[in-house]
Design a protein around this motif. Structure first.
Motif: not given
Length: 585
Positions: A150-168
């Motif tokens: 329970q909630g693992l997919d929501a956690l993956r989504t939250a991780l995905d949203q936590l740090t936006p894409d950025r250049s090196p």
């Protein structure tokens, strides 16, 4: 890539959560699996819905492994703070939250585990309140159950949203080793979190292990999440294969560095980060944590929030680095920002007050104008080692001077020369060495950057550009000019100068003022005589020997040889044969 470390109380489900997310057990040690207790740092990774990858550093939660937990949190900028729904906030939760605040970890995701065993809301409310009290903000809590999924997919989504894409992140490499091991046929492999910079196969790196910098190594291979790569840029988890480096040379806490890009320092000026809830100040003896390294250190307070730290062994530092200071007795943690890794030792009456005043406005952000204003004068290479951005056009050996400091040095130089001229009118000029020492400059070449139009350099000495011949020298000048007018190119000997009452110091002074030209020790002519000699030599058939020049000038060899050498230096004549034949250019 997102690189996140776990944090939280022992047995709140950190390792089970990472296992459920990634399908990999981060517990590597047999004893960890036997006891069901994380004893060391563990590592795993997974792909997120966007296709990006998240790598995890799993830390032990037991209070006896505080230093290992700090080694896991030190190199990362994202953390998962784990609190179990059925046990709630604990003393160990508070200690790990203190570590997050001390390291100033900017991105924190609150994860409430075991939501299948208890209502997650009470634990989440308490945890958010405790985080806010420490100045830490977090996204909405995510409730999960590693047992039911329970909630693992929501956690993956939250991780995905936590740090936006950025250049090196650009800049030099500093990879803190958290593990080193040997692979048969490959050699030593070091793993760590690379926050910035780019590392490539074939790069030379400098190892700073156990406080001893300078050992060089070559990158033989790189892996990111068990895949070979030719280069890697931070932020990422990275395995580095080093050529011909024994595994015991890279213990945990070793830094792999871009050469000549960091200040390896044992004396550091800091700004301490305290808040109203802080108890008594830290003691003089503390433990300093940076990345995966730790060093015993001595802390000297300069004010409520300023201090100087003396480390037992060097750490590679930049301005703005975040350190954590730990009280070995109470386990209290305090964050500190590096203001100056090239700190000056505080000695003498009033030195602490002067240093406190110099650091009062320091922000801990590596800004060129601010660093120049505080330091006054600094090499380009040192600024880059401090982590201060410098225009690429500036050569490594160049010096930069703050405009206000430049004005101050110019005024002091002008005053110095004028004062010296008043005290020594017969020798009114100063050598570069004396000026360097009087102004406290590190290099005589810096005088070229500050010399004003009112001054002029003559034969390596600096004096007033419009200096008139001092009254004290006028009698000697008159005697010398009368003597040379009659002697022409048969310059007076040392004995003759003594008979005339003109001493060596007066001759040197007359030379500096342009009355005479010194060709050799005790051999002087007037400037006009030198010009006339060049005109006479023009009539000779080239190439001419020294003997022809002597005949044309009716001068002895002791005068003609240094005269020709002087004309060579001036570019008027040049040698064309080994036996001294010359021609005019």
């Amino acid at each position: 890539m997102i690189v996140a470390a776990t944090a939280g109380h022992v047995d709140h489900g950190k390792t089970s959560l990472i296992h459920a997310l990634t399908g990999r057990d981060p517990d590597r040690l047999a004893e960890e699996r036997r006891r069901g207790l994380t004893l060391d740092l563990g590592f795993a990774w997974c792909d997120l819905p966007s296709g990006r990858r998240a790598a995890f550093v799993d830390v032990p939660g037991h209070e006896r492994y505080l230093h290992t937990m700090l080694a896991g949190l030190g190199p990362v900028r994202t953390a998962l703070l784990v609190v179990a729904a059925d046990q709630g906030w604990s003393a160990q939760s508070a200690e790990h939250a203190d570590a997050l605040a001390a390291f100033a970890v900017p991105e924190i995701l609150l994860v409430i585990t075991r939501c299948d065993l208890a209502d997650p809301e009470p634990a989440a409310a308490t945890a958010r309140r405790e985080l806010l009290a420490r100045g830490l903000r977090t996204a909405a809590p995510v409730a999960v159950s590693a047992h039911t999924g329970q909630g693992l997919d929501a956690l993956r989504t939250a991780l995905d949203q936590l740090t936006p894409d950025r250049s090196p992140r650009p800049g030099p490499v500093r990879l803190w080793a958290d593990r080193a091991f040997t692979v048969s046929g490959t050699g030593t492999v070091v793993t760590g979190t690379l926050l910035g910079g780019t590392l490539r196969v074939g790069d030379r790196v400098e190892l700073c292990a156990s406080g001893v910098p300078g050992t060089a190594a070559t990158v033989r291979g790189l892996q990111v999440c068990e895949r070979d790569v030719s280069s890697a840029s931070g932020p990422t988890r990275l395995a580095v294969n080093l050529r011909r480096v024994p595994v015991d040379a890279v213990p945990r806490g070793t830094a792999l560095l871009t050469p000549d890009a960091w200040v390896s320092s044992t004396l550091v000026d800091l700004r301490l980060h305290t808040h109203d809830a802080d108890p008594a100040p830290l003691p003089g003896e503390v433990m300093c944590h940076l990345g995966t390294a730790r060093r015993p250190a001595r802390l000297r307070r300069l004010s409520d929030d300023l201090a100087q730290l003396r480390l037992s062994a060097p750490l590679p530092l930049h301005v703005g680095d975040r350190l954590v200071l730990r009280d070995p007795g109470t386990r209290r943690l305090l964050g500190a920002t590096v203001l100056d890794p090239m700190a000056e030792r505080i000695t003498g009456r009033g030195a602490a007050g002067r240093r406190r005043a110099a650091l009062a406005s320091a922000t801990g952000r590596p800004h060129l104008a601010a660093e120049l204003a505080r330091r006054g004068l600094v090499r380009t290479a040192d600024l880059r080692r401090l982590g201060v951005p410098v225009p690429a056009t500036r050569a490594e050996h160049a010096w930069l001077i703050d405009p206000e400091h430049h004005r101050h040095l110019t005024e002091r130089l002008l005053h110095l020369v004028r004062t010296h001229q008043e005290r020594s009118p017969t020798a009114p000029e100063l050598t570069r060495d004396r000026i360097r020492d009087a102004l406290g400059l590190p290099d005589t070449r810096l005088i070229d950057l500050i010399i004003p139009p009112e001054l002029r350099e003559r034969q390596g000495r600096i004096g007033m550009a419009d200096t008139a011949l001092p009254d004290a020298l006028r009698p000697a000048a008159d005697v010398a000019q009368r003597e040379l007018a009659s002697a022409r190119w048969r310059a007076p000997t040392a004995q003759r100068w003594r008979e005339l009452g003109v001493g060596p110091a007066q001759l040197q002074a007359l030379t500096r003022h342009g009355v005479l030209v010194r060709l050799a020790p005790d051999v002087y002519l007037t400037p006009s005589a030198v010009v006339e000699a060049a005109a006479v030599l023009e009539s000779l058939r080239a190439p001419f020997p020294v003997s022809h020049a002597r005949t044309a000038l009716s001068a002895p060899r002791r005068v003609v040889v240094p005269l020709l050498e002087h004309l060579d230096r001036q570019g008027i004549t040049e040698k064309v044969t080994d036996d001294g034949h010359r021609r005019l250019r």
